[in-house]
Design a protein around this motif. Sequence first.
Motif, PDB file in Angstrom:
ATOM      1  N   GLN A   1      74.264 -29.062 -45.601  1.00 27.36           N
ATOM      2  CA  GLN A   1      74.493 -27.619 -45.546  1.00 27.36           C
ATOM      3  C   GLN A   1      74.126 -27.026 -44.190  1.00 27.36           C
ATOM      4  OE1 GLN A   1      76.314 -26.173 -47.915  1.00 27.36           O
ATOM      5  NE2 GLN A   1      76.349 -28.330 -48.562  1.00 27.36           N
ATOM      6  N   VAL A   2      73.057 -27.540 -43.570  1.00 29.69           N
ATOM      7  CA  VAL A   2      72.721 -27.080 -42.218  1.00 29.69           C
ATOM      8  C   VAL A   2      73.861 -27.396 -41.258  1.00 29.69           C
ATOM      9  CG1 VAL A   2      71.173 -27.437 -40.242  1.00 29.69           C
ATOM     10  CG2 VAL A   2      70.222 -27.180 -42.547  1.00 29.69           C
ATOM     11  N   ARG A   3      74.377 -28.603 -41.348  1.00 29.68           N
ATOM     12  CA  ARG A   3      75.470 -29.004 -40.459  1.00 29.68           C
ATOM     13  C   ARG A   3      76.735 -28.195 -40.745  1.00 29.68           C
ATOM     14  NH1 ARG A   3      74.784 -33.854 -37.758  1.00 29.68           N
ATOM     15  NH2 ARG A   3      77.049 -34.179 -37.732  1.00 29.68           N
ATOM     16  N   ARG A   4      77.039 -27.994 -42.008  1.00 32.14           N
ATOM     17  CA  ARG A   4      78.266 -27.265 -42.370  1.00 32.14           C
ATOM     18  C   ARG A   4      78.197 -25.820 -41.903  1.00 32.14           C
ATOM     19  NH1 ARG A   4      80.058 -24.029 -46.595  1.00 32.14           N
ATOM     20  NH2 ARG A   4      78.067 -24.171 -47.701  1.00 32.14           N
TER      21      ARG A   4
ATOM     22  N   VAL B   1      62.987 -16.518 -50.312  1.00 30.18           N
ATOM     23  CA  VAL B   1      63.529 -17.612 -51.116  1.00 30.18           C
ATOM     24  C   VAL B   1      62.333 -18.316 -51.754  1.00 30.18           C
ATOM     25  CG1 VAL B   1      64.932 -19.696 -51.157  1.00 30.18           C
ATOM     26  CG2 VAL B   1      65.469 -17.878 -49.513  1.00 30.18           C
ATOM     27  N   PRO B   2      61.956 -17.936 -52.976  1.00 33.85           N
ATOM     28  CA  PRO B   2      60.795 -18.561 -53.617  1.00 33.85           C
ATOM     29  C   PRO B   2      60.946 -20.072 -53.666  1.00 33.85           C
ATOM     30  CG  PRO B   2      61.517 -16.635 -54.859  1.00 33.85           C
ATOM     31  CD  PRO B   2      62.557 -16.892 -53.814  1.00 33.85           C
ATOM     32  N   SER B   3      59.842 -20.774 -53.468  1.00 37.23           N
ATOM     33  CA  SER B   3      59.906 -22.231 -53.415  1.00 37.23           C
ATOM     34  C   SER B   3      60.454 -22.828 -54.704  1.00 37.23           C
ATOM     35  CB  SER B   3      58.522 -22.804 -53.122  1.00 37.23           C
ATOM     36  OG  SER B   3      57.559 -22.329 -54.050  1.00 37.23           O
ATOM     37  N   ALA B   4      60.193 -22.177 -55.841  1.00 34.66           N
ATOM     38  CA  ALA B   4      60.707 -22.696 -57.113  1.00 34.66           C
ATOM     39  C   ALA B   4      62.227 -22.622 -57.190  1.00 34.66           C
ATOM     40  CB  ALA B   4      60.092 -21.935 -58.287  1.00 34.66           C
ATOM     41  N   ASP B   5      62.820 -21.782 -56.338  1.00 36.44           N
ATOM     42  CA  ASP B   5      64.278 -21.611 -56.350  1.00 36.44           C
ATOM     43  C   ASP B   5      64.988 -22.454 -55.298  1.00 36.44           C
ATOM     44  OD1 ASP B   5      63.816 -19.732 -58.291  1.00 36.44           O
ATOM     45  OD2 ASP B   5      64.305 -17.991 -57.050  1.00 36.44           O
ATOM     46  N   VAL B   6      64.242 -23.086 -54.402  1.00 40.36           N
ATOM     47  CA  VAL B   6      64.871 -23.757 -53.267  1.00 40.36           C
ATOM     48  C   VAL B   6      65.905 -24.799 -53.689  1.00 40.36           C
ATOM     49  CG1 VAL B   6      64.450 -25.351 -51.344  1.00 40.36           C
ATOM     50  CG2 VAL B   6      63.083 -23.269 -51.564  1.00 40.36           C
ATOM     51  N   PRO B   7      65.610 -25.725 -54.625  1.00 40.97           N
ATOM     52  CA  PRO B   7      66.646 -26.690 -55.004  1.00 40.97           C
ATOM     53  C   PRO B   7      67.891 -26.024 -55.565  1.00 40.97           C
ATOM     54  CG  PRO B   7      64.492 -27.449 -55.732  1.00 40.97           C
ATOM     55  CD  PRO B   7      64.319 -26.036 -55.275  1.00 40.97           C
ATOM     56  N   ALA B   8      67.705 -25.014 -56.429  1.00 40.01           N
ATOM     57  CA  ALA B   8      68.852 -24.331 -57.022  1.00 40.01           C
ATOM     58  C   ALA B   8      69.673 -23.612 -55.961  1.00 40.01           C
ATOM     59  CB  ALA B   8      68.379 -23.335 -58.082  1.00 40.01           C
ATOM     60  N   VAL B   9      68.997 -22.962 -55.024  1.00 43.33           N
ATOM     61  CA  VAL B   9      69.694 -22.225 -53.966  1.00 43.33           C
ATOM     62  C   VAL B   9      70.533 -23.171 -53.113  1.00 43.33           C
ATOM     63  CG1 VAL B   9      69.319 -20.964 -51.819  1.00 43.33           C
ATOM     64  CG2 VAL B   9      68.150 -20.240 -53.890  1.00 43.33           C
ATOM     65  N   LEU B  10      69.978 -24.333 -52.790  1.00 45.40           N
ATOM     66  CA  LEU B  10      70.735 -25.294 -51.986  1.00 45.40           C
ATOM     67  C   LEU B  10      71.961 -25.804 -52.734  1.00 45.40           C
ATOM     68  CD1 LEU B  10      67.893 -27.370 -50.301  1.00 45.40           C
ATOM     69  CD2 LEU B  10      69.381 -25.670 -49.235  1.00 45.40           C
ATOM     70  N   TYR B  11      71.814 -26.066 -54.010  1.00 44.28           N
ATOM     71  CA  TYR B  11      72.962 -26.556 -54.776  1.00 44.28           C
ATOM     72  C   TYR B  11      73.981 -25.455 -55.016  1.00 44.28           C
ATOM     73  CZ  TYR B  11      72.030 -31.437 -55.578  1.00 44.28           C
ATOM     74  OH  TYR B  11      71.899 -32.789 -55.405  1.00 44.28           O
ATOM     75  N   GLU B  12      73.528 -24.221 -55.197  1.00 51.13           N
ATOM     76  CA  GLU B  12      74.471 -23.100 -55.277  1.00 51.13           C
ATOM     77  C   GLU B  12      75.268 -22.993 -53.979  1.00 51.13           C
ATOM     78  OE1 GLU B  12      72.232 -19.921 -58.269  1.00 51.13           O
ATOM     79  OE2 GLU B  12      71.916 -19.803 -56.104  1.00 51.13           O
ATOM     80  N   LEU B  13      74.578 -23.103 -52.858  1.00 41.83           N
ATOM     81  CA  LEU B  13      75.244 -23.036 -51.566  1.00 41.83           C
ATOM     82  C   LEU B  13      76.287 -24.137 -51.437  1.00 41.83           C
ATOM     83  CD1 LEU B  13      75.423 -21.839 -48.674  1.00 41.83           C
ATOM     84  CD2 LEU B  13      73.584 -23.425 -48.034  1.00 41.83           C
TER      85      LEU B  13
END
Length: 431
Positions: free
Chosen positions: A205-208, A247-259
Amino acid sequence: MAVIPAASTRPSADPVVFMEGGPGGDAFGAVPFLVASGVNGDRDLIVVAQRGTLHSQPSLACPEMDRFSATAVGLPYDAPSTGRGLVRAAKECRDRLASEGIDLRAYNTTENAADFAALRQALGIKRWNVYGYSYGTDLALTYLRRHPQGIRSVAIDSVVPPQTVSLPWAWDSAREGINAIFAACEAQPACKSRYPALSRTLTEQVRRLEADPLRLTAEPPGGGTPVEVVLDGGTLVNLLVADGRLVPSADVPAVLYELAAGNPERLARAQAAGATPAIGEFAHGLTHSVACAEWAPGFSRRDVLEAGRRAFPGWPDSVLAHAPQLPFEHDLCRVWNVPDRTAVQRVTTYGKVPALAITGTFDAKTGASWGPYAARTLSRSTAVVIPGITHWVVPQQPCAASVLRSFLARPHAPDTGCVSGVTPKPFTLIP
């Protein structure tokens, strides 16, 4: 200065003095968090506006930089044109402060520490306890090194060791905090199943985003008029490195997958929060007087880039060329023009005063390992690492607050028993 009386009817004679982070933060804004954590339970709490900050005279606030930050949410994070805008705003602030007769050479950690030493004597306090977080730990360790008299104990939370802090250092902390979040997800079966290969997903995602930034309209988290935002690779990284409120740490995996699934709305809202800064409240002048004199010298742009490459192989150089939270700092320091102070400031603190170092595993600003690292040269120290917590640990975790209160009561033998029972909260799972 403000004094918050002890909650106890029989308070101890030695108060706690608080050292705010930043550098440049408003110490009085921390009072509700300190009181809620019981820092003033058994002794008075003294809160001091550091030199140059809000409520001190003169103030080193930079409305010019605040106004630029409000527009920067809609600019590519690491574009040269964005850097020029940032540097121009900083120069406008510096020129204004200089025209008002302010000598920026006087705003550094050495002088800041001397202020606290002079304050203790002026108040007639025989001994007090020091509690600082983030930059306040850099300040507290400098204070202990240069003015050990009258210090009963020192507690440092989210640790910035003065002998180590630099622009490249920021990449080490970012790697430690982000990787700890991913490891914690891996350790929770539901999270591991729902969000596999988080490190690879983040790199993708960083690269994209760096290759093809997203331009969106988003409403700030607190509501208000929607604003245009840009999400590129640098923006994504800095939203993750921020202290967890956006971006709460508990949401980080979900946010990345949503992205990755084409749903960047939560990240866009987090970025939109920067469109409404508190104009004139944060002392950017102190931030850069410290950073440009104490953190940037001795390390080149190449050093920052190489540190980034070591931390996150495979990320674009355009992202890795900028220390997290301090983009274009070498350019900014050229116009800020304060002398190199590393010879007197980049020094290890040794001491026998009882010390407590508290860090959180999810802290991507000041990595958890820096607490034990700083404690190694403090012979009567206790270091605790709290799982699943981001920057400024005590207000977020009742166990950490309990350890701090125990330390203040018994600096030589704090009760750390609760730490072994702390585990990261379950991560957010999206359908």
